[in-house]
Design an enzyme around this catalytic site. Structure first.
Site, mmCIF file in Angstrom:
data_model
loop_
_atom_site.group_PDB
_atom_site.id
_atom_site.type_symbol
_atom_site.label_atom_id
_atom_site.label_comp_id
_atom_site.label_asym_id
_atom_site.label_seq_id
_atom_site.Cartn_x
_atom_site.Cartn_y
_atom_site.Cartn_z
ATOM 1 N N VAL A 56 8.863 27.910 -0.583
ATOM 2 C CA VAL A 56 9.404 27.993 0.780
ATOM 3 C C VAL A 56 10.337 29.180 0.973
ATOM 4 C CG1 VAL A 56 9.159 25.566 1.395
ATOM 5 C CG2 VAL A 56 11.201 26.316 0.154
ATOM 6 N N GLY B 275 18.060 35.225 -3.929
ATOM 7 C CA GLY B 275 18.644 36.169 -4.857
ATOM 8 C C GLY B 275 18.337 35.869 -6.305
ATOM 9 N N ASP C 133 28.141 36.149 -1.326
ATOM 10 C CA ASP C 133 26.892 36.617 -0.736
ATOM 11 C C ASP C 133 26.673 35.972 0.629
ATOM 12 O OD1 ASP C 133 24.705 38.248 -0.680
ATOM 13 O OD2 ASP C 133 23.418 36.914 -1.851
#
Ligand code: NAG
Ligand code: NAG
Ligand code: NAG
Ligand code: NAG
Ligand code: NAG
Ligand code: NAG
Ligand code: NAG
Ligand code: NAG
Ligand code: NAG
Length: 893
Positions: A592, A596, A711
């Site tokens: 899906v 990272g 992030d």
């Protein structure tokens, strides 16, 4: 007197420092209107400077707000009409975050204004950290006073404290911090500089400050009758390390009697005062070819600089390299023309400072960090503000030391250390924080009578100075580390029902066995606690652990543990084998996403619960060693706006993380319309931003140790069925390289475009780096532009937004998909907030709590528009955009 050493500073273009215009500088200013309630608009634009002043409430826990007497309000400008006064504590401190080793101008203003109707002007002390800065005598300065210093903080936190010294109540009206642009100005041999006077020589009454002065120094005009004013209409270069305002250099004084010296004299407050004098010169007259202006500088009648010739329309700053004192109770600074000079001396502007020493060193920075971050935050969460004495430096001055701790009592030139810490009955929850190891000089630690959970950590044994640890009366569990049974360490642990008091309790769980702990050191009087634990185990039913304490028996405690040997049963349930993972995902059938760290597969747990399984790629090799520790940490993180970690797998090379599954994709997809072709409206965008902010705030403030996401980006904000936002991918980045969309192996952290620009300088990512990235996300939500788009003239989104704002074309900034269906104030506020977040300097960014509360207000303002008539709405919008255009624009700063 020391041999005077006066330096001549000649600076030309070569030394010019690139500066992004004045707009950039103001963002680093801290401007507090003390006592401004947060309920009113908690900030405003001050009319003279155009600087934004805000409430001081978040920087101090104590004190009450008030206003000067109404009939005096016309006499003072904001921020001097409001004040905060301190009826209760002896010491009250503002805590401001600053850049260590950077030079700051710190200014504090005090106006009594008979706010209490008692006509009793107060006298009190002002401290900077643990040191006296000034005595504020409002009986002498009935109309108020301002203190100002140039100071370089020695840590990243600055404490400005008001200290009650007599019967009267301390107060403060305004507090301002301005970082100076560079380190190469205002040098001292030691100490900081206390402002005596800063003036420009001009007959016309006036004041200069920001924006004329980029650092917001306040300059006052000054002129004597025996002088003559000269001036120029040409531009004077102010470009040296001091950057005084250009307007201050455009005029100068010369003695009317050309052969007399130009003299400035004053009486020192204290004969031992030491002075630094900064004179700013520029030749502003057109000299004939035969004209010469040359003069000597004299201190107390002694020549300190010889034959100085000011440069034409270019600044020179002259100052003394070592401090001067005054003779015979009088200070005299003179400029005297030399014999060959045809013109009298001139002076454009002058600053005089006294040296102020701050001899008492602050408490060790790590000690302070621990005590203020970990302890205070926890106690505050549990008790609100009960420990209001916990302000300012924890150890010094001694009379204001915090209660509950003792410090090493060394000389003032050694940073004090915390030697004993008593947090008994302080409502502490959670596990024993690892950061406590930072208190390396700690001898006594009392954490008794709290509700601490988790295991007794092994690291306590490594804290070599510890002599007494009292952990009794908590909810600690698991085995006691063997290492804690060391000589000379007294350990009190009674009253922790879940605690297993022997290293051997991992086996023989069916056997009954007594365990004896003798927590005693012969030399100290102590309670000897003998604990006998009897385990009764029954695998089928919830089992019972009985803890009997004898002979001084305590009540029997019942608890439900399957097997006390495992440090955490929860962890065990959440660990899956590789074959289970394969089954769960049906052999990784449905991919899906790709993040990272590797691919993400859809899976089903227990036949029903949908999960997302992140299979960590094998290639990112290093860093895996911390996997377990980090996962253990993340399993304990729960927040409604964080994607929760359900479990993990670490079988050999196979590493996987199992998360709750969010069927609605990520924010990027929704913004780009890729999800279902429809776009999220502005109100929902604000709500999503707020939810993401709350999740991030929790990572920063609700977790111990704080978790930096590292992030933050639109693809890491996932949406559930109700479009509720949840942050994904947090917490792992410390041991895993983060790649993001780019698969370039050299990308070491974060995602290009979202990465804190300070990272390039410091190679560190902290909470404020997340704030930066969050600011970028906000800009994306407002504009729906790519973060980096090489085809735009300004490729980075922040540059682009700035650029468009400067062109005044506001509609061009907004996402066209919103079809202008939004309320301007909330949009502007969000835009301002985003620009605040992306400030290039991390200290000037808000923290996530501030971000969340701003977003809340935006949301309220946006939601309220439904209740208003259309006509009124548009009128309001027009008003607001007008004021934004002129003042509040982010770029105007
Ligand atoms: C000052 O504020 C505290 C709480 O913030 C309040 O309890 C107290 O009554 C206030 N004092 C005055 C004089 O208003
Ligand atoms: C205070 O202000 C008043 C009115 O401006 C003035 O008359 C008085 O001299 C001032 N007092 C001091 C000490 O400066
Ligand atoms: C000032 O100097 C300190 C120490 O040398 C350095 O850490 C800091 O970055 C400098 N600040 C500026 C603005 O140059
Ligand atoms: C200095 O004086 C001149 C004339 O006296 C005046 O025009 C000018 O505005 C003054 N400058 C400042 C900064 O007050
Ligand atoms: C001008 O100054 C010189 C030197 O201080 C002094 O001797 C002279 O008397 C002064 N002239 C006037 C007119 O004051
Ligand atoms: C003058 O300064 C010295 C040293 O800073 C201090 O010890 C002394 O108390 C001061 N005297 C007065 C009158 O303030
Ligand atoms: C400079 O020379 C001119 C004539 O060339 C004369 O009028 C003037 O007075 C002189 N100025 C000075 C200061 O000597
Ligand atoms: C503990 O000390 C280290 C440096 O020695 C520091 O990096 C860390 O932030 C400190 N932790 C806390 C919570 O004070
Ligand atoms: C433990 O704490 C509670 C409240 O936190 C307090 O009422 C109780 O007296 C404390 N007990 C001891 C032994 O300190």
């Amino acid at each position: 007197m020391d041999t005077p050493c006066w330096l001549l500073l000649l600076l030309f273009g070569a030394f010019a420092i690139f500066r992004n215009g004045q707009a950039q500088d103001q963002l680093e200013f801290i401007s507090l209107d003390c006592g401004l309630p947060v309920s009113e608009p908690s900030s405003y634009i001050e009319s003279v400077t155009g600087l934004r002043f805000s409430s001081d409430a978040e920087f101090i826990q104590t004190g009450n707000s008030s206003k000067i007497q109404a009939n005096m309000e016309d006499d003072y400008l904001k921020p001097y009409t409001r004040l905060r006064y301190f009826p209760d504590e002896r010491r009250n401190c503002y805590s401001l975050s600053v850049d260590k080793d950077r030079k700051y101008l710190i200014r504090a203003g005090f106006i009594y204004g008979n706010y209490d109707g008692l006509n009793s002007n107060p006298i009190f002390d002002l401290h900077l950290g643990p040191n006296l800065w000034a005595t504020i005598d409002l009986q002498k300065f009935v109309n108020g006073t301002i203190e100002e210093i140039l100071h370089t903080p020695t840590s990243n936190s600055l404490q400005v404290c008001l200290v009650k010294t007599g019967k009267t109540t301390p107060l403060i009206s305004a507090l301002e911090l301005r970082p100076l642009g560079n380190n190469n100005s205002y040098h001292t041999e030691s100490g900081s500089l206390n402002l005596l006077v800063r003036m420009y020589l001009n007959k016309t009454d006036g004041f200069l400050r920001y924006p004329d002065d980029v650092y917001d120094r306040r300059w006052r005009n000054y002129f004597l009758t025996e002088w003559t004013q000269i001036s120029t209409t040409l531009e004077v270069s102010n470009d040296n390390n001091y950057d005084p305002p250009k307007k201050a250099l455009e005029t100068a004084a010369t003695p009317s009697n050309a052969s007399a010296p130009l003299t400035i004299s004053w009486t020192p407050d204290n004969r031992s005062d030491q002075y630094y004098v900064y004179s700013h010169f520029a030749e502003i007259q057109d000299l004939q070819t035969n004209g010469t202006r040359e003069f000597d500088l004299l201190w107390d009648g002694v020549v300190v600089t010889e034959s100085f010739i000011p440069a034409k329309l270019v600044i020179d700053t002259v100052y003394n390299g070592s401090p001067e004192t005054c003779q015979e109770g009088k200070c005299r600074y003179q400029l005297k023309k030399t014999s060959r000079s045809t013109l009298p001396p001139l002076l454009n502007a002058l600053e005089i400072y006294t040296v102020i020493q701050f001899p008492q060193l602050e408490t060790n920075e790590n000690d302070v960090k621990f005590i203020s971050v970990v302890a205070v935050k926890n106690i505050k969460a549990a008790y609100g503000l009960t420990r209001i004495r916990w302000q300012g430096d924890p150890c010094v001055p001694k009379q204001y030391a915090w209660d509950g701790l003792n410090c090493s009592n060394t000389d003032i030139s050694t940073p004090p250390r915390i030697t004993s810490l008593n947090l008994s009955s302080s409502g502490l929850t959670g596990t024993i924080a690892a950061a406590i190891q930072n208190l390396t000089q700690l001898e006594k630690l009392d954490l008794s009578n709290n509700t601490l959970t988790g295991v007794v950590p092994e690291f306590l044994a490594q804290m070599k100075s510890l002599v007494i640890i009292n952990l009794s009366g908590n909810d600690l569990n698991g085995p006691l580390p063997q290492a804690l049974h060391r000589n000379g360490l007294e350990l009190l642990v009674q009253g922790n029902p879940g605690l297993c008091l022997s290293g051997s309790c991992t086996e023989n769980s069916k056997k009954k066995f007594p365990v004896v702990i003798v927590a005693s050191v012969a030399s100290v009087a102590i309670i000897v606690a003998v604990l006998v634990l009897i385990f009764v185990l029954n695998k089928k039913k919830p089992s019972t652990v009985e803890a009997l304490q004898s002979p001084q028996s305590t009540p029997t405690v019942h608890n439900t543990y399957d097997n006390i040997s495992e440090p955490s049963i929860e962890t065990k349930k959440r660990r899956f084998t590789y074959s289970e993972v394969m089954k769960m995902t049906n052999n990784f059938q449905r991919v899906v996403g790709e993040g990272g760290f590797g691919v993400v597969c859809h899976g089903t747990l227990n036949g029903s619960k949908q999960v997302a399984v992140k299979v960590l790629s094998q290639s990112s090799g290093q860093g895996y060693k911390h996997f377990k520790a980090e996962v253990d940490l993340l399993l304990r993180v729960h927040h409604t706006n964080l994607v929760s970690l359900v479990g993990y797998c670490d079988e050999g090379d196979h590493l996987a993380l199992i998360y709750e599954f969010l069927p609605n994709g990520d924010l990027r997809q929704h913004l780009s319309g890729k999800r279902d072709g429809s776009f999220i409206n502005w109100g929902n965008r604000l709500r999503i931003a707020l939810e993401a902010a709350l999740g991030l705030e929790y990572l920063h403030s609700g977790c111990t140790p704080p978790i930096v996401h590292r992030d933050i980006k639109t693809t890491n904000i996932l949406l559930d069925e109700q479009l509720k936002a949840k942050l994904a991918d947090f917490g792992l980045s410390r041991s895993f390289p983060v790649g993001g969309e780019s698969h370039i192996s050299t990308v070491v952290a974060g995602t290009p475009g979202y990465l804190d620009p300070e990272y390039y300088r410091t190679s560190r990512l902290g909470e404020k780096s997340d704030v930066y990235s969050f600011g970028i996300v906000l800009l994306e939500m407002i504009t729906n532009q790519l973060v980096i788009d090489q085809s735009r003239e300004k490729s980075h989104i922040t540059q682009w937004v700035m650029f468009e704002l400067n062109r005044g074309d506001i509609t061009k900034i907004m996402d066209p998909n919103l079809h202008e269906d939004y309320e301007s104030p909330s949009v502007w506020r969000a835009l301002e907030l985003a620009m605040w977040c992306v400030n290039s300097s991390s200290v000037n960014r808000p923290n996530m709590s501030q971000v969340a509360s701003e977003l809340k207000e935006c949301l309220v303002s946006e939601n309220s528009r439904g209740n208003m008539g259309k006509g009124m709405d548009s009128q309001r919008s027009a008003e607001v955009s007008l004021s934004f255009d002129t003042k509040m624009f982010p770029t105007a700063r």
